[in-house]
Design an enzyme around this catalytic site. Structure first.
Site, PDB file in Angstrom:
ATOM      1  N   GLY A 182      -8.987 -79.720   2.415  1.00  0.00           N
ATOM      2  CA  GLY A 182      -9.339 -81.031   2.228  1.00  0.00           C
ATOM      3  C   GLY A 182     -11.276 -81.001   2.668  1.00  0.00           C
ATOM      4  O   GLY A 182     -11.157 -79.586   2.272  1.00  0.00           O
ATOM      5  N   ASP A 219      -1.056 -77.519   2.194  1.00  0.00           N
ATOM      6  CA  ASP A 219      -2.131 -79.182   2.011  1.00  0.00           C
ATOM      7  C   ASP A 219      -0.702 -79.631   0.790  1.00  0.00           C
ATOM      8  O   ASP A 219      -0.148 -79.176   0.200  1.00  0.00           O
ATOM      9  CB  ASP A 219      -3.130 -79.327   1.604  1.00  0.00           C
ATOM     10  N   GLY A 225      -6.658 -84.506  -0.531  1.00  0.00           N
ATOM     11  CA  GLY A 225      -7.760 -82.778  -0.881  1.00  0.00           C
ATOM     12  C   GLY A 225      -7.350 -82.729  -1.932  1.00  0.00           C
ATOM     13  O   GLY A 225      -6.713 -83.098  -2.753  1.00  0.00           O
ATOM     14  N   LEU A 256      -5.375 -79.333  10.572  1.00  0.00           N
ATOM     15  CA  LEU A 256      -6.648 -80.161   9.667  1.00  0.00           C
ATOM     16  C   LEU A 256      -5.010 -81.489   9.156  1.00  0.00           C
ATOM     17  O   LEU A 256      -6.618 -82.492   9.304  1.00  0.00           O
ATOM     18  CB  LEU A 256      -7.407 -79.526   9.567  1.00  0.00           C
ATOM     19  N   THR A 316       2.685 -89.236   9.270  1.00  0.00           N
ATOM     20  CA  THR A 316       1.798 -88.237   9.456  1.00  0.00           C
ATOM     21  C   THR A 316       1.056 -87.173  10.259  1.00  0.00           C
ATOM     22  O   THR A 316       1.248 -86.476  10.781  1.00  0.00           O
ATOM     23  CB  THR A 316       0.625 -88.052   7.709  1.00  0.00           C
ATOM     24  N   TYR A 323      -4.782 -94.912  14.126  1.00  0.00           N
ATOM     25  CA  TYR A 323      -5.097 -93.899  14.377  1.00  0.00           C
ATOM     26  C   TYR A 323      -5.698 -93.526  15.310  1.00  0.00           C
ATOM     27  O   TYR A 323      -5.792 -92.488  15.766  1.00  0.00           O
ATOM     28  CB  TYR A 323      -6.818 -94.014  13.330  1.00  0.00           C
TER      29      TYR A 323
END
Ligand SMILES: NC(=O)c1ccc[n+]([C@@H]2O[C@H](COP(=O)([O-])OP(=O)(O)OC[C@H]3O[C@@H](n4cnc5c(N)ncnc54)[C@H](O)[C@@H]3O)[C@@H](O)[C@H]2O)c1
Length: 325
Positions: A11, A32, A37, A77, A96, A150
């Protein structure tokens, strides 16, 4: 040499951190799933013998278990990032950002690995006071407003990481990132500077959401990566939460659009788009989002080095290069 597992390593922030860690002589494994990304983000390090890329998901417990076992330090991250993605795909984003983080944090605990968990200034919700310090209140709207999902998910990540620290001695640090900008940030997920800059370069209308009086602050990714590495090197950071951002140049979205037009010498007009049209009915935004970074400064001496105009000039150069290809 320390081996880092960087989830979300392809990302925007992950790829810059990966480069920095490799440059410092460490070894990095990037995990990832390439959902947002780009493989090209890691082109500069692909041939580095201390680098390995694993295409996979943080939701895959077996993969995460093995990679955490084989590393010394985890930097988590990987996430579904940005308000647009959360509004459009709430279920995938929540899975996620909650379950994925739980799997990574649990694995770090299983193998007693140091972990840095990326959180966000969205934590503060509609709290438009500023500058916001780490203990500032969260002011969230109704769960029926998708945007707050979020914030809710990242809030759970924070609490989980800190609870594992408190009850089980997990060496965890939480970092609340404010708006971070720089090369490789995709305009596709609603990030404002890449979007405005591309619109200005293309001579298209600059689409400002709401009435444009809302203010934000921006920090360059190189400075953010420095903050992350300083916190990773600082044992006293463990068990604590840190804001990372640059609060020195608060700017309204209208002024940001005007500044970009000026720097780009663009003929673009500014077009105001109501939030309902930009996102969805009932969308809520905050008037200000300004970080107080006294805490990280006091502990590590960190201070951002790049200013808004540096950031905008670089973004414009990148957008022009992109357009000419
Ligand atoms: N960029 C910002 O301004 C900002 C602000 C606040 C917080 N953050 C946080 O920083 C972190 C990195 O964000 P970014 O800006 O680099 O965004 P990004 O979208 O470029 O990076 C996230 C990466 O995670 C990967 N990913 C998503 N789901 C995954 C999964 N299930 N398994 C493995 N990988 C997965 C994506 O493919 C992507 O490469 C995120 O946790 C985000 O919440 C970023």
């Amino acid at each position: 040499m320390t081996t880092f597992l960087v989830t979300g390593g392809s990302g925007f922030i992950g790829s810059h951190l990966t480069e920095r860690l490799l440059g410092a002589g460490h070894s990095v494994v990037a995990l990832d799933n390439l959902s947002t990304g780009q493989t090209s983000n890691l082109d500069p390090v692909r041939e580095n013998p201390n680098f390995r890329f694993v295409q996979g998901s943080v939701l895959d417990e077996l993969v995460v278990d093995e990679l955490v076992h084989d590393c010394d330090v985890v930097v988590h991250l990987a996430a579904a990032v940005g308000v647009k993605l959360i509004v459009e795909q709430p279920l995938r984003s929540l899975t996620t950002n909650i379950r994925g983080s739980e799997i990574v944090i649990e694995a770090a605990h299983r193998y007693r690995r140091q972990i840095l968990v990326a959180s966000t200034s969205e934590i503060y919700g509609k709290n438009s006071n500023g500058p916001l310090s780490e203990t500032a209140d969260r002011i969230l709207g109704s769960p029926a407003v998708a945007r707050w999902a979020y914030s809710a998910a990242k809030g759970i990540d924070e609490v989980l990481a800190l609870a594992y620290h408190k009850e089980r001695d997990l060496p965890a640090v939480v970092v609340r990132l404010f708006n971070t900008v720089g090369p490789r940030q995709s305009p596709a997920y609603g990030m404002v500077i890449p979007r405005f800059v591309r619109q200005a370069v293309a001579g298209e209308p600059i689409t400002v959401f709401g009435d444009g009086t809302q203010t934000r602050c921006f920090c360059h990714v190189a400075d953010v990566v420095t903050a992350l590495t300083m916190l990773l090197d600082e044992p006293a950071a463990i068990g604590d939460v840190f804001n990372v951002g640059w609060g020195g140049e608060e700017i309204s979205m209208l002024d940001l659009a005007r500044r970009i037009i000026e720097l780009a010498e663009s003929k673009s007009e500014i077009e105001l788009i109501p939030y309902d049209k930009a996102y969805e009915r009932g969308f809520e935004d905050m008037l200000r989002r300004v970080p107080n970074t006294d805490k990280i400064a006091a502990l590590t001496g960190w201070a951002p080095t790049l200013r808004l105009d540096d950031i905008l000039r670089e973004s414009l150069m990148d957008a022009r290069l992109e357009q000419s290809v």
